[in-house]
Design a protein around this motif. Structure first.
Motif, PDB file in Angstrom:
ATOM      1  N   ILE A  15       0.892  -1.160   0.000  1.00  0.00           N
ATOM      2  CA  ILE A  15       0.000   0.000   0.000  1.00  0.00           C
ATOM      3  C   ILE A  15       0.934   1.214   0.000  1.00  0.00           C
ATOM      4  O   ILE A  15       1.524   1.571   1.014  1.00  0.00           O
ATOM      5  CB  ILE A  15      -0.929  -0.007   1.240  1.00  0.00           C
ATOM      6  CG1 ILE A  15      -1.735  -1.321   1.303  1.00  0.00           C
ATOM      7  CG2 ILE A  15      -1.861   1.221   1.214  1.00  0.00           C
ATOM      8  CD1 ILE A  15      -2.585  -1.498   2.565  1.00  0.00           C
ATOM      9  N   MET A  16       1.094   1.782  -1.197  1.00  0.00           N
ATOM     10  CA  MET A  16       2.089   2.849  -1.388  1.00  0.00           C
ATOM     11  C   MET A  16       1.490   4.144  -0.867  1.00  0.00           C
ATOM     12  O   MET A  16       0.694   4.772  -1.556  1.00  0.00           O
ATOM     13  CB  MET A  16       2.399   3.013  -2.876  1.00  0.00           C
ATOM     14  CG  MET A  16       2.758   1.728  -3.591  1.00  0.00           C
ATOM     15  SD  MET A  16       3.191   2.023  -5.307  1.00  0.00           S
ATOM     16  CE  MET A  16       1.600   2.167  -6.102  1.00  0.00           C
ATOM     17  N   ASP A  17       1.842   4.540   0.335  1.00  0.00           N
ATOM     18  CA  ASP A  17       1.209   5.736   0.899  1.00  0.00           C
ATOM     19  C   ASP A  17       2.265   6.778   1.294  1.00  0.00           C
ATOM     20  O   ASP A  17       3.395   6.423   1.633  1.00  0.00           O
ATOM     21  CB  ASP A  17       0.359   5.342   2.117  1.00  0.00           C
ATOM     22  CG  ASP A  17      -0.672   6.407   2.461  1.00  0.00           C
ATOM     23  OD1 ASP A  17      -0.935   7.283   1.624  1.00  0.00           O
ATOM     24  OD2 ASP A  17      -1.205   6.350   3.591  1.00  0.00           O
ATOM     25  N   PHE A  59      -0.650  -1.204  -4.706  1.00  0.00           N
ATOM     26  CA  PHE A  59      -1.952  -0.528  -4.640  1.00  0.00           C
ATOM     27  C   PHE A  59      -1.736   0.893  -5.183  1.00  0.00           C
ATOM     28  O   PHE A  59      -1.142   1.742  -4.526  1.00  0.00           O
ATOM     29  CB  PHE A  59      -2.427  -0.489  -3.189  1.00  0.00           C
ATOM     30  CG  PHE A  59      -3.889  -0.239  -2.988  1.00  0.00           C
ATOM     31  CD1 PHE A  59      -4.790  -0.210  -4.044  1.00  0.00           C
ATOM     32  CD2 PHE A  59      -4.393  -0.079  -1.692  1.00  0.00           C
ATOM     33  CE1 PHE A  59      -6.153  -0.002  -3.827  1.00  0.00           C
ATOM     34  CE2 PHE A  59      -5.745   0.132  -1.463  1.00  0.00           C
ATOM     35  CZ  PHE A  59      -6.617   0.177  -2.528  1.00  0.00           C
ATOM     36  N   ALA A  60      -2.198   1.115  -6.408  1.00  0.00           N
ATOM     37  CA  ALA A  60      -1.907   2.385  -7.091  1.00  0.00           C
ATOM     38  C   ALA A  60      -3.083   3.353  -7.064  1.00  0.00           C
ATOM     39  O   ALA A  60      -2.897   4.567  -7.082  1.00  0.00           O
ATOM     40  CB  ALA A  60      -1.502   2.115  -8.542  1.00  0.00           C
ATOM     41  N   PHE A  61      -4.317   2.805  -7.041  1.00  0.00           N
ATOM     42  CA  PHE A  61      -5.499   3.677  -7.061  1.00  0.00           C
ATOM     43  C   PHE A  61      -6.685   2.905  -6.488  1.00  0.00           C
ATOM     44  O   PHE A  61      -7.066   1.858  -7.017  1.00  0.00           O
ATOM     45  CB  PHE A  61      -5.796   4.127  -8.499  1.00  0.00           C
ATOM     46  CG  PHE A  61      -6.777   5.259  -8.582  1.00  0.00           C
ATOM     47  CD1 PHE A  61      -6.344   6.566  -8.440  1.00  0.00           C
ATOM     48  CD2 PHE A  61      -8.125   5.026  -8.776  1.00  0.00           C
ATOM     49  CE1 PHE A  61      -7.241   7.628  -8.491  1.00  0.00           C
ATOM     50  CE2 PHE A  61      -9.039   6.077  -8.833  1.00  0.00           C
ATOM     51  CZ  PHE A  61      -8.584   7.378  -8.692  1.00  0.00           C
ATOM     52  N   SER A  62      -7.268   3.438  -5.430  1.00  0.00           N
ATOM     53  CA  SER A  62      -8.365   2.716  -4.782  1.00  0.00           C
ATOM     54  C   SER A  62      -9.718   3.183  -5.321  1.00  0.00           C
ATOM     55  O   SER A  62      -9.814   4.256  -5.939  1.00  0.00           O
ATOM     56  CB  SER A  62      -8.312   2.930  -3.263  1.00  0.00           C
ATOM     57  OG  SER A  62      -8.777   4.228  -2.928  1.00  0.00           O
ATOM     58  N   ASN A  65     -10.276   6.582  -4.183  1.00  0.00           N
ATOM     59  CA  ASN A  65      -9.407   7.689  -4.613  1.00  0.00           C
ATOM     60  C   ASN A  65     -10.054   8.604  -5.662  1.00  0.00           C
ATOM     61  O   ASN A  65      -9.529   9.685  -5.957  1.00  0.00           O
ATOM     62  CB  ASN A  65      -8.047   7.174  -5.123  1.00  0.00           C
ATOM     63  CG  ASN A  65      -7.131   6.679  -4.030  1.00  0.00           C
ATOM     64  OD1 ASN A  65      -6.389   5.716  -4.206  1.00  0.00           O
ATOM     65  ND2 ASN A  65      -7.158   7.327  -2.867  1.00  0.00           N
ATOM     66  N   ARG A  68     -10.621  12.403  -5.002  1.00  0.00           N
ATOM     67  CA  ARG A  68      -9.585  13.442  -5.121  1.00  0.00           C
ATOM     68  C   ARG A  68      -9.862  14.343  -6.331  1.00  0.00           C
ATOM     69  O   ARG A  68     -10.706  14.026  -7.168  1.00  0.00           O
ATOM     70  CB  ARG A  68      -8.224  12.771  -5.234  1.00  0.00           C
ATOM     71  CG  ARG A  68      -7.934  11.934  -4.013  1.00  0.00           C
ATOM     72  CD  ARG A  68      -6.528  11.392  -4.036  1.00  0.00           C
ATOM     73  NE  ARG A  68      -6.290  10.563  -2.858  1.00  0.00           N
ATOM     74  CZ  ARG A  68      -5.104  10.269  -2.384  1.00  0.00           C
ATOM     75  NH1 ARG A  68      -4.022  10.723  -2.982  1.00  0.00           N
ATOM     76  NH2 ARG A  68      -4.981   9.509  -1.298  1.00  0.00           N
ATOM     77  N   ARG A 179       2.591  -1.238   4.358  1.00  0.00           N
ATOM     78  CA  ARG A 179       1.991   0.072   4.085  1.00  0.00           C
ATOM     79  C   ARG A 179       2.971   1.135   4.573  1.00  0.00           C
ATOM     80  O   ARG A 179       3.292   1.180   5.764  1.00  0.00           O
ATOM     81  CB  ARG A 179       0.658   0.262   4.794  1.00  0.00           C
ATOM     82  CG  ARG A 179       0.093   1.657   4.456  1.00  0.00           C
ATOM     83  CD  ARG A 179      -1.253   1.934   5.085  1.00  0.00           C
ATOM     84  NE  ARG A 179      -1.770   3.208   4.574  1.00  0.00           N
ATOM     85  CZ  ARG A 179      -3.040   3.441   4.297  1.00  0.00           C
ATOM     86  NH1 ARG A 179      -3.925   2.504   4.468  1.00  0.00           N
ATOM     87  NH2 ARG A 179      -3.422   4.626   3.840  1.00  0.00           N
ATOM     88  N   ARG A 185      -3.528   1.189   8.617  1.00  0.00           N
ATOM     89  CA  ARG A 185      -4.858   0.696   8.222  1.00  0.00           C
ATOM     90  C   ARG A 185      -4.752   0.048   6.843  1.00  0.00           C
ATOM     91  O   ARG A 185      -3.771   0.210   6.137  1.00  0.00           O
ATOM     92  CB  ARG A 185      -5.894   1.823   8.237  1.00  0.00           C
ATOM     93  CG  ARG A 185      -5.534   3.032   7.384  1.00  0.00           C
ATOM     94  CD  ARG A 185      -6.665   4.069   7.371  1.00  0.00           C
ATOM     95  NE  ARG A 185      -6.197   5.310   6.783  1.00  0.00           N
ATOM     96  CZ  ARG A 185      -5.745   6.357   7.472  1.00  0.00           C
ATOM     97  NH1 ARG A 185      -5.715   6.307   8.783  1.00  0.00           N
ATOM     98  NH2 ARG A 185      -5.320   7.446   6.855  1.00  0.00           N
ATOM     99  N   SER A 187      -7.313   0.309   4.419  1.00  0.00           N
ATOM    100  CA  SER A 187      -7.937   1.162   3.394  1.00  0.00           C
ATOM    101  C   SER A 187      -8.540   0.358   2.238  1.00  0.00           C
ATOM    102  O   SER A 187      -8.337   0.678   1.070  1.00  0.00           O
ATOM    103  CB  SER A 187      -6.940   2.205   2.868  1.00  0.00           C
ATOM    104  OG  SER A 187      -6.548   3.072   3.905  1.00  0.00           O
TER     105      SER A 187
HETATM  106  C1  IPE Z   1      -4.635   3.876   0.096  1.00  0.00           C
HETATM  107  O1  IPE Z   1      -4.111   5.121   0.400  1.00  0.00           O
HETATM  108  C2  IPE Z   1      -4.801   3.707  -1.376  1.00  0.00           C
HETATM  109  C3  IPE Z   1      -3.578   3.612  -2.168  1.00  0.00           C
HETATM  110  C4  IPE Z   1      -2.365   3.536  -1.685  1.00  0.00           C
HETATM  111  C5  IPE Z   1      -3.777   3.572  -3.588  1.00  0.00           C
HETATM  112  P1  IPE Z   1      -5.053   6.366   0.769  1.00  0.00           P
HETATM  113  O2  IPE Z   1      -4.127   7.471   1.094  1.00  0.00           O
HETATM  114  O3  IPE Z   1      -6.033   6.579  -0.313  1.00  0.00           O
HETATM  115  O4  IPE Z   1      -5.818   5.845   2.056  1.00  0.00           O
HETATM  116  P2  IPE Z   1      -6.496   6.632   3.266  1.00  0.00           P
HETATM  117  O5  IPE Z   1      -7.428   7.632   2.652  1.00  0.00           O
HETATM  118  O6  IPE Z   1      -5.404   7.300   4.033  1.00  0.00           O
HETATM  119  O7  IPE Z   1      -7.168   5.579   4.066  1.00  0.00           O
END
Ligand code: IPE
Ligand code: IPE
Ligand code: MG
Length: 232
Positions: A15-17, A59-62, A65, A68, A179, A185, A187
């Motif tokens: 989960i690339m955050d 995880f590139a786009f949920s 997302n 946004r 993550r 989390r 997500s």
């Molecule tokens: C999770 O990250 C989704 C991706 C990495 C694509 P988000 O930044 O969208 O998640 P939340 O909003 O902090 O839960």
């Protein structure tokens, strides 16, 4: 970093955050954070090849997302498309299979075409399977799987039926989920598939993530005792 080469995780899902915070901290627009995130994807793919990790999912786009701005969403799509376009030849040379999970219908045609072309050209490779989760949601994946089963006229569903009808049907469940950015989390990532994944939450923002971070994560994974409910 001490790594045991004989027990690497088979499937790492990430989960690339932290792209946005990485950019904001530098006084840059968020999309430059996503751009820097692409370099981290390349480093991670190379590190997986080097250390014999067979499956890596990003995880590139949920499904969430889409909330946004259009500008940010479009910037992410352009980056994914350009990354695949610019690297397809190298990926073929390296024996990488390109795959995706999530519903592509809402995406721009050029992105879908690029992705489908890359999937077709790499479908017979198995050195490393790279999966991009795009417009992916764990709940959406389950709902679509159940609806497929209903359409097949099934009366009673088994766990195997569910696995076989998720977008990840051709992938093993992730052994290890990382993550970045310090958020702890899921997500709405691979909810069903992560039932027994080991979880790891480094503070590093995704654009800073490199081979060293990956090896540190794998070293932590290798210290875990995966019991699956049993007793050792
Ligand atoms: C999770 O990250 C989704 C991706 C990495 C694509 P988000 O930044 O969208 O998640 P939340 O909003 O902090 O839960
Ligand atoms: C993750 O970085 C990338 C995507 C969700 C596409 P973010 O854009 O969520 O970065 P933060 O969480 O705002 O720092
Ligand atoms: Mg985020």
């Amino acid at each position: 970093m001490k790594i045991n080469k004989s027990c690497m995780p088979t499937h790492i899902a990430i989960i690339m955050d932290g792209n946005g915070r990485w950019a904001t901290r530098r006084g840059l627009p968020r999309k430059l954070g996503h751009k820097a995130g692409v370099d981290a994807v390349k480093r991670t793919i190379n590190a997986c090849l080097k250390h014999n990790i067979k499956y890596c999912t990003f995880f590139a786009f949920s499904t969430e997302n889409w909330k946004r701005s259009k500008e940010e969403v479009d910037a992410i799509f352009d980056l994914v498309r350009d990354h695949i376009k610019e690297n397809i030849e190298k990926m073929i040379e390296k024996g990488i299979k390109i795959n995706s999970i999530g519903v592509l219908e809402r995406f721009p045609k050029d992105l879908v075409d690029t992705l489908n072309d890359a999937k077709e050209k790499t479908k017979d490779f198995d050195k490393l399977t790279v999966t991009f989760a795009l417009n992916y949601g764990g709940r959406d994946d389950l709902v679509r799987a159940f609806n497929k089963l209903i359409k097949q006229g099934i009366q009673e569903i088994t766990t195997q039926d569910i696995s076989n009808n998720l977008d990840s049907a051709n992938l093993p469940d992730p052994d290890f989920v990382i993550r970045t950015s310090g958020e702890q989390r899921i997500s709405n990532f691979m909810l069903y598939q992560m039932a027994y994944s080991e979880l790891y939450f480094p503070k590093t923002y995704w654009p800073d993530f490199n081979e060293k971070h990956l090896l540190k994560a794998v070293a932590a994974y290798q210290k875990r005792d995966r019991r699956y409910g049993g007793i050792k």
